[in-house]
Design a protein around this motif. Structure first.
Motif, PDB file in Angstrom:
ATOM      1  N   GLU A   1       0.832  -1.204   0.000  1.00  0.00           N
ATOM      2  CA  GLU A   1       0.000   0.000   0.000  1.00  0.00           C
ATOM      3  C   GLU A   1       0.864   1.250   0.000  1.00  0.00           C
ATOM      4  O   GLU A   1       0.520   2.253  -0.633  1.00  0.00           O
ATOM      5  CB  GLU A   1      -0.925   0.006   1.212  1.00  0.00           C
ATOM      6  CG  GLU A   1      -2.043  -1.020   1.148  1.00  0.00           C
ATOM      7  CD  GLU A   1      -3.020  -0.858   2.295  1.00  0.00           C
ATOM      8  OE1 GLU A   1      -2.960   0.175   2.993  1.00  0.00           O
ATOM      9  OE2 GLU A   1      -3.856  -1.762   2.500  1.00  0.00           O
ATOM     10  N   LEU A   2       1.977   1.197   0.703  1.00  0.00           N
ATOM     11  CA  LEU A   2       2.850   2.363   0.814  1.00  0.00           C
ATOM     12  C   LEU A   2       3.383   2.788  -0.544  1.00  0.00           C
ATOM     13  O   LEU A   2       3.445   3.987  -0.854  1.00  0.00           O
ATOM     14  CB  LEU A   2       4.014   2.037   1.766  1.00  0.00           C
ATOM     15  CG  LEU A   2       4.955   3.178   2.115  1.00  0.00           C
ATOM     16  CD1 LEU A   2       4.201   4.300   2.816  1.00  0.00           C
ATOM     17  CD2 LEU A   2       6.078   2.684   3.016  1.00  0.00           C
ATOM     18  N   PHE A   3       3.767   1.837  -1.390  1.00  0.00           N
ATOM     19  CA  PHE A   3       4.271   2.172  -2.722  1.00  0.00           C
ATOM     20  C   PHE A   3       3.223   2.958  -3.522  1.00  0.00           C
ATOM     21  O   PHE A   3       3.543   3.952  -4.172  1.00  0.00           O
ATOM     22  CB  PHE A   3       4.645   0.904  -3.476  1.00  0.00           C
ATOM     23  CG  PHE A   3       5.794   0.144  -2.882  1.00  0.00           C
ATOM     24  CD1 PHE A   3       6.965   0.783  -2.504  1.00  0.00           C
ATOM     25  CD2 PHE A   3       5.713  -1.231  -2.698  1.00  0.00           C
ATOM     26  CE1 PHE A   3       8.024   0.091  -1.949  1.00  0.00           C
ATOM     27  CE2 PHE A   3       6.769  -1.944  -2.145  1.00  0.00           C
ATOM     28  CZ  PHE A   3       7.927  -1.278  -1.782  1.00  0.00           C
TER      29      PHE A   3
ATOM     30  N   THR B   1      11.735  -0.290  -7.070  1.00  0.00           N
ATOM     31  CA  THR B   1      12.781  -0.454  -6.070  1.00  0.00           C
ATOM     32  C   THR B   1      13.824  -1.446  -6.572  1.00  0.00           C
ATOM     33  O   THR B   1      13.530  -2.325  -7.382  1.00  0.00           O
ATOM     34  CB  THR B   1      12.206  -0.969  -4.735  1.00  0.00           C
ATOM     35  OG1 THR B   1      11.548  -2.221  -4.951  1.00  0.00           O
ATOM     36  CG2 THR B   1      11.224   0.040  -4.158  1.00  0.00           C
ATOM     37  N   LEU B   2      15.025  -1.281  -6.076  1.00  0.00           N
ATOM     38  CA  LEU B   2      16.111  -2.191  -6.428  1.00  0.00           C
ATOM     39  C   LEU B   2      16.031  -3.434  -5.562  1.00  0.00           C
ATOM     40  O   LEU B   2      16.049  -3.359  -4.333  1.00  0.00           O
ATOM     41  CB  LEU B   2      17.466  -1.513  -6.218  1.00  0.00           C
ATOM     42  CG  LEU B   2      17.938  -0.570  -7.329  1.00  0.00           C
ATOM     43  CD1 LEU B   2      19.185   0.187  -6.883  1.00  0.00           C
ATOM     44  CD2 LEU B   2      18.217  -1.334  -8.616  1.00  0.00           C
ATOM     45  N   GLU B   3      15.909  -4.584  -6.209  1.00  0.00           N
ATOM     46  CA  GLU B   3      15.872  -5.863  -5.513  1.00  0.00           C
ATOM     47  C   GLU B   3      16.935  -6.761  -6.122  1.00  0.00           C
ATOM     48  O   GLU B   3      16.816  -7.180  -7.269  1.00  0.00           O
ATOM     49  CB  GLU B   3      14.491  -6.511  -5.647  1.00  0.00           C
ATOM     50  CG  GLU B   3      13.323  -5.620  -5.239  1.00  0.00           C
ATOM     51  CD  GLU B   3      13.332  -5.271  -3.763  1.00  0.00           C
ATOM     52  OE1 GLU B   3      13.963  -6.025  -2.991  1.00  0.00           O
ATOM     53  OE2 GLU B   3      12.711  -4.258  -3.377  1.00  0.00           O
ATOM     54  N   GLN B   4      17.996  -7.016  -5.360  1.00  0.00           N
ATOM     55  CA  GLN B   4      19.109  -7.845  -5.823  1.00  0.00           C
ATOM     56  C   GLN B   4      19.678  -7.337  -7.145  1.00  0.00           C
ATOM     57  O   GLN B   4      19.947  -8.090  -8.074  1.00  0.00           O
ATOM     58  CB  GLN B   4      18.658  -9.301  -5.962  1.00  0.00           C
ATOM     59  CG  GLN B   4      18.218  -9.914  -4.654  1.00  0.00           C
ATOM     60  CD  GLN B   4      17.770 -11.352  -4.784  1.00  0.00           C
ATOM     61  OE1 GLN B   4      17.509 -11.826  -5.883  1.00  0.00           O
ATOM     62  NE2 GLN B   4      17.680 -12.058  -3.673  1.00  0.00           N
ATOM     63  N   GLY B   5      19.839  -6.020  -7.234  1.00  0.00           N
ATOM     64  CA  GLY B   5      20.464  -5.406  -8.393  1.00  0.00           C
ATOM     65  C   GLY B   5      19.544  -5.167  -9.564  1.00  0.00           C
ATOM     66  O   GLY B   5      19.981  -4.644 -10.594  1.00  0.00           O
TER      67      GLY B   5
ATOM     68  N   ILE C   1      13.109   6.788   3.057  1.00  0.00           N
ATOM     69  CA  ILE C   1      13.310   6.541   4.484  1.00  0.00           C
ATOM     70  C   ILE C   1      12.123   5.773   5.056  1.00  0.00           C
ATOM     71  O   ILE C   1      12.281   4.838   5.849  1.00  0.00           O
ATOM     72  CB  ILE C   1      13.516   7.874   5.226  1.00  0.00           C
ATOM     73  CG1 ILE C   1      14.835   8.518   4.773  1.00  0.00           C
ATOM     74  CG2 ILE C   1      13.511   7.669   6.731  1.00  0.00           C
ATOM     75  CD1 ILE C   1      15.056   9.908   5.296  1.00  0.00           C
ATOM     76  N   ARG C   2      10.914   6.172   4.615  1.00  0.00           N
ATOM     77  CA  ARG C   2       9.708   5.488   5.108  1.00  0.00           C
ATOM     78  C   ARG C   2       9.662   4.042   4.611  1.00  0.00           C
ATOM     79  O   ARG C   2       9.275   3.131   5.349  1.00  0.00           O
ATOM     80  CB  ARG C   2       8.465   6.250   4.624  1.00  0.00           C
ATOM     81  CG  ARG C   2       7.159   5.653   5.089  1.00  0.00           C
ATOM     82  CD  ARG C   2       7.001   5.777   6.597  1.00  0.00           C
ATOM     83  NE  ARG C   2       5.742   5.203   7.019  1.00  0.00           N
ATOM     84  CZ  ARG C   2       5.541   3.915   7.294  1.00  0.00           C
ATOM     85  NH1 ARG C   2       6.558   3.061   7.175  1.00  0.00           N
ATOM     86  NH2 ARG C   2       4.366   3.475   7.673  1.00  0.00           N
ATOM     87  N   ILE C   3      10.055   3.800   3.369  1.00  0.00           N
ATOM     88  CA  ILE C   3      10.077   2.439   2.817  1.00  0.00           C
ATOM     89  C   ILE C   3      11.059   1.570   3.592  1.00  0.00           C
ATOM     90  O   ILE C   3      10.751   0.430   3.962  1.00  0.00           O
ATOM     91  CB  ILE C   3      10.446   2.465   1.325  1.00  0.00           C
ATOM     92  CG1 ILE C   3       9.300   3.076   0.501  1.00  0.00           C
ATOM     93  CG2 ILE C   3      10.769   1.059   0.811  1.00  0.00           C
ATOM     94  CD1 ILE C   3       9.664   3.358  -0.943  1.00  0.00           C
ATOM     95  N   GLU C   4      12.251   2.091   3.833  1.00  0.00           N
ATOM     96  CA  GLU C   4      13.248   1.322   4.568  1.00  0.00           C
ATOM     97  C   GLU C   4      12.768   1.011   5.977  1.00  0.00           C
ATOM     98  O   GLU C   4      12.987  -0.091   6.496  1.00  0.00           O
ATOM     99  CB  GLU C   4      14.574   2.088   4.621  1.00  0.00           C
ATOM    100  CG  GLU C   4      15.328   2.112   3.306  1.00  0.00           C
ATOM    101  CD  GLU C   4      15.832   0.735   2.925  1.00  0.00           C
ATOM    102  OE1 GLU C   4      16.963   0.384   3.297  1.00  0.00           O
ATOM    103  OE2 GLU C   4      15.073  -0.012   2.256  1.00  0.00           O
TER     104      GLU C   4
ATOM    105  N   VAL D   1      10.480  -3.011   9.770  1.00  0.00           N
ATOM    106  CA  VAL D   1       9.373  -3.454  10.608  1.00  0.00           C
ATOM    107  C   VAL D   1       8.873  -4.820  10.150  1.00  0.00           C
ATOM    108  O   VAL D   1       8.621  -5.717  10.964  1.00  0.00           O
ATOM    109  CB  VAL D   1       8.219  -2.427  10.569  1.00  0.00           C
ATOM    110  CG1 VAL D   1       6.966  -2.989  11.218  1.00  0.00           C
ATOM    111  CG2 VAL D   1       8.636  -1.139  11.272  1.00  0.00           C
ATOM    112  N   GLU D   2       8.722  -4.997   8.825  1.00  0.00           N
ATOM    113  CA  GLU D   2       8.247  -6.272   8.303  1.00  0.00           C
ATOM    114  C   GLU D   2       9.252  -7.390   8.563  1.00  0.00           C
ATOM    115  O   GLU D   2       8.868  -8.515   8.864  1.00  0.00           O
ATOM    116  CB  GLU D   2       7.949  -6.154   6.809  1.00  0.00           C
ATOM    117  CG  GLU D   2       6.732  -5.292   6.503  1.00  0.00           C
ATOM    118  CD  GLU D   2       6.261  -5.451   5.072  1.00  0.00           C
ATOM    119  OE1 GLU D   2       6.902  -6.186   4.299  1.00  0.00           O
ATOM    120  OE2 GLU D   2       5.236  -4.838   4.737  1.00  0.00           O
TER     121      GLU D   2
END
Length: 559
Positions: free
Chosen positions: A180-182, A202-206, A303-306, A311-312
């Motif tokens: 939802e945040l995205f 977002t970057l996921e494993q490059g 910052i909020r995503i990180e 938290v997750e």
């Protein structure tokens, strides 16, 4: 495609749009979703008077989702047509129930169809219609990530932009799941700068994973993407149509993009993705202040995503820890809680897993004729998978021990049973000794396990050599049983390789020689004292080095 490729999320979702334009993404993770005015619906909108209390239901059937109107008063529309019966949904379908619009989508499919990174000869540095900036320029000497700091520098002045930043701070301060945040971040960014289309990845494993999309047909220059990610720079193309160098860009021409911006999702010095927005009309173009605003919002969002990711991760770790603790408790209940009291035999046994749960197994089996079986097994591997195999092994042993008294036949059948269901990369070592407490005579069989020791009353140490291969490899192998005897004062010691293969902080192995020396010194001690003595020797040898394998010891002494 260059180093930053493209991957996409895969679960089916609903993009929910309300009458006031509010949007949210709902992940279809269960098997059933209800929508209506009543509060007990999964998607409840009590303020929507056009909805019925039970309006429409979505149900999973295999990999597909179906929609069914619940006899609502005003009906449900599927792609503009009244929904008359249970109908399978296809990504891209739109449901209208009351004043609620549901867009059924497959993020992976949508991303693959609408976002393409293309090679281009585009070069922003030679264009007089492009602007580049960084977080340091926008924030000046203040620390990034603080909205008040961004406002104090004067980089953002327009009242609508100030309000947009304040709204973003308020919206992102809540607790939302990542998916939802995205969506919220992208909507805030597009609304604040008046963009017509947008993408957040977002970057996921490059590789770039598309997390939110508004619009379709994205053809984004690899140069733009790589500059944003590698140089940590925000980029603005004010008006591509008025710049000769940009009019020749294949990306700009085929996408009919007139103005675009891209900003890194950056936390301090770390870039975790990007936000891209554009417009294909010239009612207005993006400005430098728009670029500053997008840069700040992307920083706050990153910052909020990180934070949400942490938290997750913490929640997942807590859940895993609880599950492992429950599994460990179950496993402890499967193993003997105390040694049997046999009078003529002194018995002790214990297993210490190197993790919460382990793959070592030991047991004391009461058999016919007053005999007793003593078992040690070791499943290859560690952790939950080894623990599951250990539990399966115990169940097989319990059943087969009631079916036959012939130890060779017992082990042969056990091997056949294990080989039938054991994964190819797994096997089990296993040793069993069936002892007659009255005479001390015992029959034993070994399937690839470490040979046990017999400490004679005289101090002599013997190895019970012999046996067959490990369980689970050769399905048709026939095992043999051998015989031996415990005289008065003799001690039988069974152990797993976690004892001899324990390592010191210097990387030295404990080994059989140290175990034999320890056993020689413990001649005449009780079974419990021998077990405790072995554990203490191993722990002292290891020092601060962590255990790398489960450690199990069973001691049987004939006083």
């Amino acid at each position: 495609m260059s180093a930053h490729g493209l991957v996409a999320a895969s679960s089916r979702t609903l993009l929910i749009t309300l009458q006031d334009g509010t949007r949210r993404v709902y992940s279809l993770s269960g098997n059933r979703v209800t929508l209506g005015r009543a509060a007990d619906n999964d998607l409840a909108y009590p303020e929507d008077g056009v909805l019925s209390r039970r309006h429409v239901i979505l149900e999973r059937d295999g990999n597909d989702w179906f929609a069914l109107d619940q006899g609502s008063k005003n009906g449900t529309l599927l792609n503009g047509e009244r929904l008359e019966k249970r109908t399978r949904l296809v990504p891209g379908d739109t449901l209208n129930a009351g004043r609620v619009t549901l867009f059924y989508q497959d993020p992976a499919q949508t991303a693959e169809q609408t976002v393409v990174f293309v090679q281009d000869d585009f070069d922003a540095t030679v264009s007089d219609r492009s602007v580049m900036t960084t977080l340091d320029r926008v924030f000046g000497q203040t620390s990034a990530g603080d909205i008040e700091s961004a406002l104090s520098t004067g980089a953002i002045k327009r009242s609508s932009h100030v309000q947009a930043l304040l709204d973003a701070g308020r919206e992102l301060a809540g607790h939302r799941p990542l998916h939802e945040l995205f969506e919220v971040i992208l909507d805030l960014a597009m609304k604040s700068v008046g963009a017509r289309r947008g993408m957040l990845a977002t970057l996921e494993q490059g590789k770039l994973a598309v997390r939110a999309l508004r619009g379709e047909g994205f053809r984004i220059s690899e140069t733009v993407r790589d500059r944003v990610l590698s140089e940590k720079s925000s980029l603005l193309i004010e008006d591509a149509s008025r710049d000769e160098s940009l009019r020749t860009s294949t990306t700009m021409w085929t996408s009919k993009v007139k103005s675009l911006m891209a900003a890194p999702l950056q936390t301090k010095d770390k870039v975790i993705g990007l936000i891209y927005v554009d417009m294909n009309e010239l009612i207005r173009t993006f400005t430098t202040e728009d670029l500053n605003l997008l840069t700040v919002m992307a920083n706050v969002a990153a910052i909020r995503i990180e934070h949400s990711r942490l938290v997750e991760v913490e929640q997942a770790e807590r859940m895993l820890s609880n599950e492992l603790e429950q599994a460990a408790e179950i496993q402890r209940s499967l193993l003997p809680r105390e040694a049997p009291r046999l009078g003529t035999l002194d018995v002790a046994g214990q297993s210490i897993p190197c993790r919460s749960v382990g793959g070592d197994y030991f047991d004391f089996l009461p058999l016919t004729g007053g005999r007793f079986g003593f078992i040690v097994g070791d499943v290859a591997g560690k952790g939950m998978s080894a623990a599951l195999l250990m539990s399966s092994l115990q169940a097989r042993v319990q059943v087969l021990s009631e079916e036959t008294e012939d130890l060779a036949l017992f082990l042969t059948r056990l091997n056949r049973s294990v080989a039938t269901s054991c994964p190819e990369n797994r096997f089990i070592t296993f040793f069993i000794a069936v002892v007659d407490p009255a005479t001390g005579e015992f029959t034993w069989a070994n399937a690839g396990h470490h040979p046990p020791y017999v400490i004679r009353a005289s101090g002599k140490i013997e190895l019970l050599r012999g046996g067959g291969p490990v369980l689970g490899i050769l399905k048709s192998h026939k095992y043999d049983a051998l015989r031996a005897c415990l005289q008065h004062g003799d001690t039988l010691v069974l152990y797993s390789d976690g004892v001899t293969e324990a390592f010191s902080a210097e990387g030295e192995e404990f080994g059989e020689k140290r175990l034999e020396d320890a056993l020689a010194e413990m001649r005449g001690l009780s079974a419990r004292e021998v077990l405790d003595g072995i554990q203490q020797r191993v722990e002292q040898f290891m020092g601060v080095a962590p255990a790398t394998d489960d450690m199990t010891i069973v001691v049987v002494r004939r006083p």
